[in-house]
Design a protein around this motif. Structure first.
Motif, PDB file in Angstrom:
ATOM      1  N   ARG A 615      50.525  -4.322 103.800  1.00  0.00           N
ATOM      2  CA  ARG A 615      51.776  -3.711 103.533  1.00  0.00           C
ATOM      3  C   ARG A 615      52.586  -4.331 102.870  1.00  0.00           C
ATOM      4  O   ARG A 615      53.480  -4.007 102.138  1.00  0.00           O
ATOM      5  CB  ARG A 615      52.416  -2.644 104.622  1.00  0.00           C
ATOM      6  CG  ARG A 615      51.498  -1.643 104.905  1.00  0.00           C
ATOM      7  CD  ARG A 615      51.995  -0.109 104.410  1.00  0.00           C
ATOM      8  NE  ARG A 615      50.843   0.719 104.803  1.00  0.00           N
ATOM      9  CZ  ARG A 615      50.843   1.937 104.271  1.00  0.00           C
ATOM     10  NH1 ARG A 615      51.914   2.387 103.723  1.00  0.00           N
ATOM     11  NH2 ARG A 615      49.734   2.762 104.439  1.00  0.00           N
ATOM     12  N   LEU A 622      50.191  -2.827  95.428  1.00  0.00           N
ATOM     13  CA  LEU A 622      49.392  -1.829  94.842  1.00  0.00           C
ATOM     14  C   LEU A 622      50.324  -0.614  94.992  1.00  0.00           C
ATOM     15  O   LEU A 622      50.252   0.226  94.281  1.00  0.00           O
ATOM     16  CB  LEU A 622      48.063  -1.515  95.406  1.00  0.00           C
ATOM     17  CG  LEU A 622      47.232  -0.590  94.847  1.00  0.00           C
ATOM     18  CD1 LEU A 622      47.116  -0.700  93.681  1.00  0.00           C
ATOM     19  CD2 LEU A 622      46.066  -0.267  96.053  1.00  0.00           C
ATOM     20  N   MET A 623      50.641  -0.354  96.257  1.00  0.00           N
ATOM     21  CA  MET A 623      51.443   0.859  96.300  1.00  0.00           C
ATOM     22  C   MET A 623      52.850   1.056  95.610  1.00  0.00           C
ATOM     23  O   MET A 623      53.300   2.036  94.993  1.00  0.00           O
ATOM     24  CB  MET A 623      52.135   1.037  98.056  1.00  0.00           C
ATOM     25  CG  MET A 623      50.751   1.021  99.099  1.00  0.00           C
ATOM     26  SD  MET A 623      50.087   2.627  98.952  1.00  0.00           S
ATOM     27  CE  MET A 623      50.035   2.862 100.738  1.00  0.00           C
ATOM     28  N   MET A 625      53.139  -0.576  92.682  1.00  0.00           N
ATOM     29  CA  MET A 625      52.530  -0.367  91.460  1.00  0.00           C
ATOM     30  C   MET A 625      52.390   1.108  91.269  1.00  0.00           C
ATOM     31  O   MET A 625      52.805   1.877  90.313  1.00  0.00           O
ATOM     32  CB  MET A 625      51.370  -0.945  90.905  1.00  0.00           C
ATOM     33  CG  MET A 625      50.944  -0.813  89.745  1.00  0.00           C
ATOM     34  SD  MET A 625      49.573  -2.231  89.016  1.00  0.00           S
ATOM     35  CE  MET A 625      48.087  -1.444  89.855  1.00  0.00           C
ATOM     36  N   ASN A 626      51.749   1.876  92.322  1.00  0.00           N
ATOM     37  CA  ASN A 626      51.434   3.252  91.999  1.00  0.00           C
ATOM     38  C   ASN A 626      52.737   4.120  92.130  1.00  0.00           C
ATOM     39  O   ASN A 626      52.861   4.981  91.107  1.00  0.00           O
ATOM     40  CB  ASN A 626      50.746   3.702  93.284  1.00  0.00           C
ATOM     41  CG  ASN A 626      49.421   3.025  93.436  1.00  0.00           C
ATOM     42  OD1 ASN A 626      48.859   2.580  92.547  1.00  0.00           O
ATOM     43  ND2 ASN A 626      48.866   3.038  94.781  1.00  0.00           N
ATOM     44  N   ARG A 627      53.627   3.804  92.921  1.00  0.00           N
ATOM     45  CA  ARG A 627      54.793   4.338  92.892  1.00  0.00           C
ATOM     46  C   ARG A 627      55.495   4.160  91.368  1.00  0.00           C
ATOM     47  O   ARG A 627      56.241   5.344  90.908  1.00  0.00           O
ATOM     48  CB  ARG A 627      55.704   4.150  94.144  1.00  0.00           C
ATOM     49  CG  ARG A 627      55.431   4.911  95.425  1.00  0.00           C
ATOM     50  CD  ARG A 627      56.443   4.652  96.507  1.00  0.00           C
ATOM     51  NE  ARG A 627      57.059   3.381  96.527  1.00  0.00           N
ATOM     52  CZ  ARG A 627      56.130   2.575  97.570  1.00  0.00           C
ATOM     53  NH1 ARG A 627      55.369   3.219  98.291  1.00  0.00           N
ATOM     54  NH2 ARG A 627      56.525   1.461  97.861  1.00  0.00           N
TER      55      ARG A 627
END
Lengths: 708, 508
Positions: A615, A622-623, A625-627
């Motif tokens: 994390r 990645l998370m 970037m996703n958000r």
């Protein structure tokens, strides 16, 4: 070519049977398992056992019967391929391909699997989802056996991913707990990363040679007839670079599947699955599929790609071994050990020890399965995986202990045991590689020897902590008991293979005389041949590749005894040190750990690979970037759309006002104007005849004046 | 009347029948709708069976003059590209009726609109006359608007209007292009709207004669380029291509389950169908100028869609964004102009049609029970609903492109094709595959695995019912079937796609 154990149709039928039987069992059990007596475990076991019978029959007919190293059978040669995809520009026929390597592989997989199916009957007894377990195991065998028998790279990839699903399902078998689902997700995702790179490698390979059938690929490659699809130029890359690139990308698939650095992090977590799963999938078969694939594709790899494989293998062998040193969880030790041994196999293949690497794959499968099942037997008995809870179990579990010890000796590579013959060859090949290339190239050899020392150390640490000394947990010790026969017998069978798989117990046997060496000869490098055809430079240190190979062969003979002596020294040292620290307790392990301070910390933290991916690392990135993208989508992209909607409404409002007050206002103004005008004019329209006459008279007068 | 006319208009019989039903006869309306959608399904199956896969020519052609003053014909026919889509439409509408069985309000109206929708969609796929194509395109728009706007969720009006306006904007551009083409043809064709004849004329470069084409330069772009772009945007909105995609999640979230199924399963394919049939098929000379941009848009959709999907907390929104990502492969494959790429694109249209439809049915099952769609609001459902988990696994593995499932074949073909033309883009596209796997399995984990959420028990979360299974099993079966035996689908697509590749001058 025409030497066949059966006629072509029978052979084809047997290949079908090998993976259709387990699939049928899986399908039956998942749908009707609960309705069958004993949850249908007998059906699954009978299924895999019949596969074993087929494989062993093939083994005896082919390996023992013919004894010919170059035996191979391809269903495509008999026109028995199935046109899976047949486009004008892309044909992907699929058929079966058997040779000595795949027959040996089939035999190993089915025998180990059969042992594990029996063991599971005891280990999983009483589990709520007993039929589902056997269904998944059978499904896994379907995919694994399919992977071995197909004749082309794309289908290998297809089954490759399907075994991954089997692994996913079985790691997450205890689905209602916290950890297993997470571990299974991690395993799948890490493998997915390797797999997409593998797929890219396959695509480039297809571009280069225009086919994905193994035999055809190598034939095309050897002739240097690269497909004219290479007309495009990727930043001016030449054939050699692309060939190396595709080789490395294909190997990336093996990096994740065979738990090589840096995509190994899923394997220790995968131990969240039931122990028989760890034995079958994460020790003996699936993780070894990567090694098998590298062996299958061996002629395709350029020397540069092999160098890459060597580097990854050597790193994995050492890093895996170091982490095995510090674990307390019995399964984690074995997991890191597996990782390290897979590194050995890759290292062996990379340095040119094709036979050595694949031989180790076979021998390792038996004794590592035995070790995992042995640990399963222990866990089953003491209900703990922590070695500090164990100790002195050899009295309570004599058969588990004996088989475990045999397998440990085999893994350590003690002479006369199976692991010795294969591992020793890897070390010898590594040394010969160093001798042939120069000083800097001794690194794999050094890593291999240091790894061998560590292997012995952590394995005997495990044995001493678990079976010797004093009980760590008196209560658990009291309740410990030997496992039932259905679990012990598979252990014995596997332990026998742990001794017998080498084919000899002569400690100084010539490598060339070992059964595996005689039957699985190293294929010539099609890549080098093809590159020479197109005029690429394949020389090694200024000499031609052929001369290099001769040197290597020569050095291999020179290296045999030195390598042997060094490995045995490493083993002895490992056993003695483990004895001193964990049996006689002359040295305090904690003190040693303190001495290595920071280094020990890094190893305990698994070299921070998990942090790097977790994390706070790749996943976190990645998370984020996703958000960020989601925010952009919601506020910017959709924001513009909504703004345009609002703007439209505003314009509509303004036009509305304009319409109401300007356009309609004009209309109203006209009405007003006309009315005003008329109200003035109305004054004239009195309705009185006299008024009208007066106006008329006035008009006539005006006309008369103007006209006159 | 011939086969295609029957397939297209047979649902109208159902509309008439429902019209004459008594006011509150819900079950009768449902049954009639089921029957009326079953007929085209049977006929479409027959069409697939009778289809000659050795030729790329249009088959089952019917041609009757319609508006003679403009030269408009009632001209229908199918080729390898449209046959699977007509069949899929017929299947999904049939299953859609059963997925709508629990709709209790205004059943008659709902079913009539559903049947009307089928007429519109199949009409578009069968039309070989651009004017007719446009008429059907508009026919389909209205039922969809009402189905979302009346039977939808809390923000249904916003979603419906957004959907309507967006699509209408696309339609306007398309209409402009059609009128422009009509004027450009300038009487050189007896049927100036005939798609095959128009394609032949435009692609052979003979359209250059007229004044409009010669002098119709606007902002430095020649006339045909503008026509191409107008049409492309019109279709891209429907696909939807990023950045025209934001109507999709809203429409999906508000639409009832069956409508989402049809929306994701077929309506999106109308966009890519238009791109393949019209943009590439009719303008092979103009298309290369936009191939790079098209492939780039495809790549952006793949990665961007997957990333945004992963950030969603609403199950249905997540699936909606995954559609954006998956439709990106169609664009990437199509714009590679290679045989593998085009076949992959056409196949992806079908495979995504089955897998996304299945996923929306799956979401519907969860929503019907829990009355919410928050992914984190579930948890451990595997224990309560093992059969549901089984079907979901098939749908999700199909969506993430697992080998053995249909999505793998189409995505692999797209990558094989795209790599020949755009190696870097194809290499980046695999990033989308990884992220897709991540959000799909992560969702599976959060909904089904781990400890059971205490809110749910076997009372309020029973396993799937027979009716639900009936809607899901055929789709799950197709996902596996075309993954194991892709030849069934590729055989029918290949001749048409080979011809298209040749027209585009692509290699492969």
């Amino acid at each position: 070519m025409d030497m066949l154990p059966f006629d072509v149709n029978t052979l084809t039928a047997l290949c079908w049977a090998l993976f259709v039987i387990p699939f049928a069992c899986a399908f039956t059990l998942i749908n009707f398992g609960r309705k069958l007596p004993r949850g249908g475990d007998w059906l699954a076991t009978a299924g895999i056992a019949s596969c074993a019978v087929i494989a062993i029959t093939l083994f005896f007919k082919v390996i023992v019967g013919f004894g010919a190293p170059e035996w191979a059978w391809s269903s495509a040669a008999y026109g028995l391929s199935w046109d899976w995809i047949s486009l004008e520009s892309l044909q992907l026929p699929v058929g079966f391909y058997l040779d000595n390597l795949s027959v040996i592989m089939l035999t190993m997989v089915t025998i180990v699997a059969t042992c594990i199916f029996f063991f599971s009957q005891g280990y999983m007894h009483g589990d709520r989802d007993y039929p589902r377990f056997f269904a998944y195991l059978s499904y896994f065998c379907f995919a694994m056996l399919g992977l071995v028998v197909v004749d082309n790279l794309l289908f290998l990839f297809i089954f490759w991913e399907l075994v991954g699903v089997g692994s996913y399902l079985l790691i997450g078998f205890y689905y209602d707990q916290e950890e297993p689902p997470k571990a299974s997700l991690k395993a799948f995702m890490v493998n997915r990363v390797g797999d997409v790179l593998f797929l890219l490698g396959i695509i480039i390979a297809w571009q280069l040679v225009g086919t994905l059938n193994y035999t055809e690929m190598f034939a095309v490659l050897e002739s240097g007839a690269f497909a004219d699809r290479t007309g495009w130029a990727l930043a001016g890359w030449d054939t050699q670079t692309l060939l190396t690139l595709s080789g490395i990308l294909i190997f990336c698939g093996a990096i994740s599947k065979s738990a090589q650095v840096p995509l190994h992090t899923w394997l220790p977590d995968a131990m969240a699955g039931p122990t028989p799963v760890s034995a079958l999938i994460h020790a003996a078969t699936m993780v070894a599929a990567g090694v098998f694939m590298v062996g299958r594709m061996y002629p395709y790899f350029t020397p540069d790609a092999l160098l890459f494989i060597t580097g990854i293998g050597a790193l994995t062998a050492l890093i895996g071994a170091t982490m095995g040193l510090v674990m307390w969880d019995i399964k984690k030790v074995l997991a890191y050990s597996t990782m390290s041994q897979l590194g050995y196999m890759m290292l062996g293949l990379g340095v040119g020890g094709y036979v050595a690497g694949l031989f180790h794959l076979i021998t390792h499968a038996f004794f590592k399965a035995c070790l995992f099942l042995g640990s399963g037997s222990v866990i089953h008995s003491v209900h703990s995986q922590d070695m500090r809870d164990m100790g002195a179990l050899k009295n309570k579990m004599p058969w588990t202990y004996r088989t475990f010890l045999v397998a440990t000796l085999a893994l350590a590579g003690v002479p006369c045991f199976a692991g010795y013959y294969s591992k020793d060859q890897i070390v010898a090949n590594a040394l010969s590689w160093g001798l042939s290339h120069g000083v800097a190239y001794y690194v794999p050899f050094v890593f291999a020897v240091v790894g061998a020392f560590m292997t012995t150390f952590y394995m005997f640490r495990l044995v001493f902590l678990t079976f010797h000394g004093t009980p760590g947990d008196q209560h658990k010790y009291e309740h410990a008991h030997e496992s039932p026969a259905v679990m012990v017998l598979p252990l014995v069978v596997l332990a026998i293979f742990g001794i017998g798989a080498g084919g000899t117990i002569h400690p100084l046997a010539e490598h060339g005389n070992l059964w595996f060496n005689r039957l699985v000869p190293e294929p010539a490098s099609a890549a080098v041949a093809g590159l020479e055809h197109v005029g690429a430079d394949t020389s090694v240190h200024g000499e031609s590749y052929e001369t290099y190979l001769e040197h290597f062969e020569h050095n291999l003979h020179v290296a045999h005894y030195p390598a042997l002596i060094v490995s045995i020294l490493a083993i002895v040292l490992g056993i003695l040190l483990a004895r001193r620290m964990y049996l006689t307790k002359a040295t305090d392990p904690a003190a040693v750990a303190r001495k290595f301070g920071p280094l020990y910390g890094i190893v305990c933290n698994k070299y921070h690979f998990d942090d790097m991916y977790g994390r706070k690392g790749v996943v976190g990135g990645l998370m984020f970037m996703n958000r960020a993208f989601a925010w952009f989508d919601k506020n910017v992209v959709d924001g513009i759309v909504n703004f345009m909607g609002l703007a439209q409404r505003f314009i509509a409002f303004v036009t509305g006002l304009f319409d109401k007050y300007v356009i309609d206002g004009l209309v109203n103004f006209w009405r007003f104007f006309v009315r005003a005008l008329s109200s003035i004019l109305r004054l004239v329209q009195t309705g009185n005849v006299r008024d009208y006459l007066t106006w008329t008279l006035l008009g006539v007068l005006i006309l008369a004046i103007t006209l006159a | 009347m011939d086969l295609l006319t029957l397939i297209t208009f047979s649902p109208l019989v159902g509309v008439l029948a429902i019209l004459f039903l008594p006011k509150n006869s819900k079950d009768a309306a449902r049954t009639v709708a089921a029957a009326a959608t079953f007929i085209p399904l049977v006929l479409a199956t027959k069409m697939w069976m009778d289809f000659d896969t050795t030729t790329a020519a249009y088959q089952f052609v019917e041609r009757v003059p319609w508006i003679t003053s403009l030269g408009v014909d009632y001209h229908v026919g199918v080729d390898g590209l449209s046959v699977p889509l007509v069949w899929l439409t017929s299947l999904l509408l049939f299953l859609g009726v059963f997925a709508s069985w629990k709709i209790e309000q205004g059943v008659k109206g709902y079913m009539m609109l559903l049947l009307l929708l089928e007429v519109g969609i199949n009409g578009v796929f069968c039309s070989l006359d651009f004017f007719l194509f446009y008429v059907f395109w508009e026919i389909m728009l209205l039922p969809m608007y009402f189905l979302i706007g009346i039977w939808g969720g809390p923000r249904r009006e916003y979603a419906a209007i957004k959907f309507f306006l967006y699509t209408l904007a696309g339609s306007v551009l398309m209409l402009l292009a059609i009128v422009g083409l009509y004027l450009a043809v300038d009487g050189r064709l007896e049927s100036p709207f005939s798609i095959p004849e128009l394609s032949a004329l435009v692609s052979s470069g003979q359209l250059t004669g007229s004044n409009l084409v010669n002098e119709g330069v606007l902002f430095g772009w020649p006339f045909l380029k503008w026509v191409f772009v107008f049409l492309f945007i019109g279709f891209a909105i429907k696909v939807p291509v990023v950045p025209f995609h934001t109507w999709l999640p809203d429409a999906h979230v508000e639409a009832p389950t069956a409508i989402s199924v049809i929306l994701a399963g077929i309506l999106l394919k109308l966009g890519t169908y238009g791109i393949l049939r019209i943009n590439l098929g009719m303008f092979p000379n103009v298309a290369p100028d936009f191939a790079f941009i098209g492939a780039m848009l495809g790549l952006i959709a793949i990665i961007y869609g997957a990333c945004v999907a992963m950030a969603q907390t609403d199950f249905k929104r997540l699936v909606a964004y995954s559609s954006v990502s998956h439709m990106g492969y169609v664009l990437l494959g199509a714009c590679a102009f290679t045989n593998e790429g085009l076949n992959g694109a056409a196949m992806q249209m079908f495979t995504h049609g089955t897998s996304s439809a299945l996923l929306f049915l799956i979401v519907g099952v969860a929503y019907d029970r829990a009355h919410h769609r928050e992914i984190d609001g579930f948890g451990g459902l595997a224990k309560l609903a093992p059969v549901y988990l089984g079907v979901t696994s098939i749908g999700m593995f199909a969506a993430l492109g697992l080998p053995g499932m249909s999505g793998f074949v189409s995505e692999a073909l797209v990558l094989f094709g795209a790599w020949q033309t755009y190696p870097v883009m194809a290499s980046l596209a695999v990033l989308g595959i990884v992220i897709t796997a991540a959000f799909i399995l992560w969702t599976l984990q959060r909904v089904f695995l781990g400890p059971l959420n205490e809110k749910y028990d076997s009372e309020n979360f029973p396993d799937v019912t027979g009716r639900e299974l009936f809607t899901m099993i055929p789709l799950a079966f197709l996902c596996v079937l075309f993954g194991v035996v892709p030849g069934i689908l590729l055989d029918i697509l290949a001749p048409t796609m080979t011809q298209l590749t040749a027209a585009l001058g692509g290699g492969g």
